[in-house]
Design a protein around this motif. Sequence first.
Motif, PDB file in Angstrom:
ATOM      1  N   ILE A   4       0.848  -1.185   0.000  1.00  0.00           N
ATOM      2  CA  ILE A   4       0.000   0.000   0.000  1.00  0.00           C
ATOM      3  C   ILE A   4       0.889   1.242   0.000  1.00  0.00           C
ATOM      4  O   ILE A   4       1.701   1.425   0.913  1.00  0.00           O
ATOM      5  N   ILE A   5       0.758   2.063  -1.019  1.00  0.00           N
ATOM      6  CA  ILE A   5       1.507   3.314  -1.101  1.00  0.00           C
ATOM      7  C   ILE A   5       0.598   4.414  -0.578  1.00  0.00           C
ATOM      8  O   ILE A   5      -0.396   4.774  -1.203  1.00  0.00           O
ATOM      9  N   LYS A   6       0.913   4.936   0.569  1.00  0.00           N
ATOM     10  CA  LYS A   6       0.028   5.896   1.235  1.00  0.00           C
ATOM     11  C   LYS A   6       0.278   7.329   0.756  1.00  0.00           C
ATOM     12  O   LYS A   6       1.310   7.638   0.158  1.00  0.00           O
ATOM     13  N   ASP A   7      -0.679   8.194   1.053  1.00  0.00           N
ATOM     14  CA  ASP A   7      -0.544   9.605   0.693  1.00  0.00           C
ATOM     15  C   ASP A   7       0.329  10.364   1.686  1.00  0.00           C
ATOM     16  O   ASP A   7       0.787  11.472   1.401  1.00  0.00           O
ATOM     17  N   GLU A 181       4.920   6.866   2.597  1.00  0.00           N
ATOM     18  CA  GLU A 181       4.968   5.645   3.391  1.00  0.00           C
ATOM     19  C   GLU A 181       4.422   4.463   2.589  1.00  0.00           C
ATOM     20  O   GLU A 181       3.417   4.575   1.890  1.00  0.00           O
ATOM     21  N   ILE A 182       5.122   3.329   2.687  1.00  0.00           N
ATOM     22  CA  ILE A 182       4.681   2.097   2.030  1.00  0.00           C
ATOM     23  C   ILE A 182       4.570   1.007   3.087  1.00  0.00           C
ATOM     24  O   ILE A 182       5.526   0.735   3.816  1.00  0.00           O
ATOM     25  N   THR A 183       3.408   0.418   3.197  1.00  0.00           N
ATOM     26  CA  THR A 183       3.187  -0.677   4.145  1.00  0.00           C
ATOM     27  C   THR A 183       2.834  -1.939   3.372  1.00  0.00           C
ATOM     28  O   THR A 183       2.565  -1.906   2.165  1.00  0.00           O
ATOM     29  N   TYR A 184       2.845  -3.056   4.087  1.00  0.00           N
ATOM     30  CA  TYR A 184       2.477  -4.331   3.462  1.00  0.00           C
ATOM     31  C   TYR A 184       1.192  -4.845   4.092  1.00  0.00           C
ATOM     32  O   TYR A 184       1.077  -4.903   5.315  1.00  0.00           O
ATOM     33  N   PHE A 185       0.233  -5.212   3.248  1.00  0.00           N
ATOM     34  CA  PHE A 185      -1.042  -5.737   3.723  1.00  0.00           C
ATOM     35  C   PHE A 185      -1.113  -7.221   3.434  1.00  0.00           C
ATOM     36  O   PHE A 185      -1.048  -7.652   2.281  1.00  0.00           O
ATOM     37  N   GLN A 191      -4.034  -8.069   7.933  1.00  0.00           N
ATOM     38  CA  GLN A 191      -3.227  -7.250   8.834  1.00  0.00           C
ATOM     39  C   GLN A 191      -2.250  -6.399   8.027  1.00  0.00           C
ATOM     40  O   GLN A 191      -1.681  -6.850   7.030  1.00  0.00           O
ATOM     41  N   GLU A 192      -2.054  -5.169   8.493  1.00  0.00           N
ATOM     42  CA  GLU A 192      -1.126  -4.256   7.841  1.00  0.00           C
ATOM     43  C   GLU A 192       0.190  -4.214   8.611  1.00  0.00           C
ATOM     44  O   GLU A 192       0.207  -4.027   9.831  1.00  0.00           O
ATOM     45  N   TYR A 215       6.611  -4.814  10.887  1.00  0.00           N
ATOM     46  CA  TYR A 215       6.006  -5.025  12.208  1.00  0.00           C
ATOM     47  C   TYR A 215       4.508  -4.793  12.148  1.00  0.00           C
ATOM     48  O   TYR A 215       4.036  -3.833  11.533  1.00  0.00           O
ATOM     49  N   GLN A 216       3.766  -5.695  12.815  1.00  0.00           N
ATOM     50  CA  GLN A 216       2.323  -5.578  12.929  1.00  0.00           C
ATOM     51  C   GLN A 216       2.003  -5.241  14.386  1.00  0.00           C
ATOM     52  O   GLN A 216       2.094  -6.109  15.269  1.00  0.00           O
ATOM     53  N   PRO A 217       1.673  -3.980  14.706  1.00  0.00           N
ATOM     54  CA  PRO A 217       1.564  -3.553  16.112  1.00  0.00           C
ATOM     55  C   PRO A 217       0.418  -4.192  16.886  1.00  0.00           C
ATOM     56  O   PRO A 217       0.559  -4.405  18.092  1.00  0.00           O
ATOM     57  N   GLU A 218      -0.708  -4.485  16.235  1.00  0.00           N
ATOM     58  CA  GLU A 218      -1.841  -5.070  16.979  1.00  0.00           C
ATOM     59  C   GLU A 218      -1.542  -6.486  17.450  1.00  0.00           C
ATOM     60  O   GLU A 218      -1.844  -6.859  18.585  1.00  0.00           O
TER      61      GLU A 218
END
Length: 229
Positions: A4-7, A181-185, A191-192, A215-218
């Motif tokens: 996910i490429i965030k704004d 920011e780029i995250t992985y889903f 989970q992100e 890292y998955q914080p939840e």
Amino acid sequence: MAFIIKDTPVKVAEREIFQDEDGYIAFPSNEMAVFDREQFIPIGVLSYQQFDRHSNEKIFIAVPNLQGIPDGDYGAITYSFVSESDGWRLDDEFANDSKLDEGEDYIDRYQQSREFFTQHQYLEAYGRKAPLFVIGGQPPLGQNWDAILYDEMGDNPELDHYHDVTSDRDDPEFESMSSREITYFDEETEQEFIFLGYFSDTPYLELSGTFMVFYQPESKKVMLVVEYD
């Protein structure tokens, strides 16, 4: 969509860490982070407060003590914080896999590296100072490691656009796109995962891999994916 490429911009700018500091401690002991010494080769403890100012979590970063690591037999490997008493443990699908032998050269190299760091407070690789960890920034997409996590080129126009823009420094969108920011889903668990940074195993184990750390914080879960040179 996996990546996910965030704004929004990256939470932490990419930066090399060469010595112990407030937000990072190398070669942690069990007093700093509870972990199973048969399952992990400890690399560091990272303060998650650098990514979330409301958090006081300390994230354990390690090379899993798995026989297939040096041969590149694994894709993504996960481990989690279980409890205050049990600490960090490999997730069930990896917990019973074969471990590295004590006599292996890379285990001896790790002990030598730890002793060198204790004496000099830095590490070396190829005759020069080597970072303990590279924190923040964007995950380096377009390499072999991220193909393990997804196969969506052509199915994700935004990701295709990202690759087009960041491959041309003269593109007017280069600066903004290369700082988002780029995250992985994980579509299976929904989970992100936050990208924390990466480290090379060369100064620690004299191998040739680079570990991408998410890292998955939840769920308090770390995901590692290795890029092999």
